[in-house]
Design a protein around this motif. Structure first.
Motif, PDB file in Angstrom:
ATOM      1  N   SER A  26      -6.346  -0.107  -5.551  1.00 23.20           N
ATOM      2  CA  SER A  26      -6.375   0.246  -6.912  1.00 23.20           C
ATOM      3  C   SER A  26      -5.183   0.730  -7.050  1.00 23.20           C
ATOM      4  O   SER A  26      -4.142  -0.258  -7.744  1.00 23.20           O
ATOM      5  N   TYR A  27      -5.014   1.500  -5.915  1.00 19.06           N
ATOM      6  CA  TYR A  27      -3.117   1.718  -5.859  1.00 19.06           C
ATOM      7  C   TYR A  27      -2.034   0.434  -5.394  1.00 19.06           C
ATOM      8  O   TYR A  27      -1.119   0.145  -6.224  1.00 19.06           O
ATOM      9  N   LEU A  35     -10.079   3.029  -3.987  1.00 24.72           N
ATOM     10  CA  LEU A  35      -8.843   3.622  -4.544  1.00 24.72           C
ATOM     11  C   LEU A  35      -8.212   2.748  -4.293  1.00 24.72           C
ATOM     12  O   LEU A  35      -6.243   2.836  -4.490  1.00 24.72           O
ATOM     13  N   ALA A  36      -7.797   2.434  -2.910  1.00 22.89           N
ATOM     14  CA  ALA A  36      -6.146   1.652  -1.974  1.00 22.89           C
ATOM     15  C   ALA A  36      -6.259   0.696  -2.448  1.00 22.89           C
ATOM     16  O   ALA A  36      -4.836   0.335  -2.622  1.00 22.89           O
ATOM     17  N   LEU A  84      -2.999  10.252  -1.712  1.00 24.92           N
ATOM     18  CA  LEU A  84      -3.751  10.391  -3.180  1.00 24.92           C
ATOM     19  C   LEU A  84      -5.153  10.089  -2.262  1.00 24.92           C
ATOM     20  O   LEU A  84      -6.199  11.040  -2.955  1.00 24.92           O
ATOM     21  N   VAL A  99       2.015   7.389   0.949  1.00 27.42           N
ATOM     22  CA  VAL A  99       0.787   8.086  -0.850  1.00 27.42           C
ATOM     23  C   VAL A  99      -0.113   7.482  -1.022  1.00 27.42           C
ATOM     24  O   VAL A  99      -0.691   8.118  -1.507  1.00 27.42           O
ATOM     25  N   ALA A 100      -0.577   6.572  -0.437  1.00 29.86           N
ATOM     26  CA  ALA A 100      -2.091   5.883  -0.221  1.00 29.86           C
ATOM     27  C   ALA A 100      -2.941   7.040   0.376  1.00 29.86           C
ATOM     28  O   ALA A 100      -3.956   7.826  -0.108  1.00 29.86           O
ATOM     29  N   LEU A 157       0.388  -1.546  -0.183  1.00 26.51           N
ATOM     30  CA  LEU A 157       0.126  -0.017   0.509  1.00 26.51           C
ATOM     31  C   LEU A 157       1.008   1.267   0.049  1.00 26.51           C
ATOM     32  O   LEU A 157       0.530   2.564  -0.673  1.00 26.51           O
ATOM     33  N   ALA A 168      -1.386  -1.688  -8.758  1.00 20.22           N
ATOM     34  CA  ALA A 168      -0.496  -1.295  -9.700  1.00 20.22           C
ATOM     35  C   ALA A 168       0.212  -0.814  -9.474  1.00 20.22           C
ATOM     36  O   ALA A 168       1.880  -1.156  -9.607  1.00 20.22           O
ATOM     37  N   THR A 169       0.836  -1.007  -7.906  1.00 19.52           N
ATOM     38  CA  THR A 169       2.393  -0.968  -7.321  1.00 19.52           C
ATOM     39  C   THR A 169       2.420  -2.473  -7.371  1.00 19.52           C
ATOM     40  O   THR A 169       3.175  -2.526  -7.581  1.00 19.52           O
TER      41      THR A 169
END
Length: 79
Positions: free
Chosen positions: A50-51, A47-48, A19, A15-16, A11, A54-55
């Motif tokens: 999705s992040y 959003l968390a 966002l 950065v999360a 996570l 992506a990470t």
């Protein structure tokens, strides 16, 4: 339990958090935050997740590079 620990490490909460704050600012500009609290909470959770995905993809794609540039880094749990 291992999955939750890996989720938290991927996570990258600093950065999360940024966002999520941007998401809340965007919602507050367009309408009141108290209008749809459940939708806002679900948006933050989405959003968390999705992040984290992506990470994960980024860490997998950059595994060779990260192994050289960040050996033994706790911030890169997938290498």
């Amino acid at each position: 339990m291992k999955t939750l620990i890996l989720f938290w490490r991927l996570l990258r909460y600093r950065v999360a958090l940024m966002l999520i704050l941007f998401l809340l600012i965007g919602v507050s500009i367009h309408e009141s935050l108290s209008k749809h609290p459940v939708a806002i909470i679900l948006a933050c959770i989405s959003l968390a997740f999705s992040y984290v995905s992506a990470t994960s993809v980024n860490d997998i794609a950059d595994a060779k590079i990260d192994a050289i540039n960040h050996p033994k880094s706790i911030g890169r749990p997938l290498i």
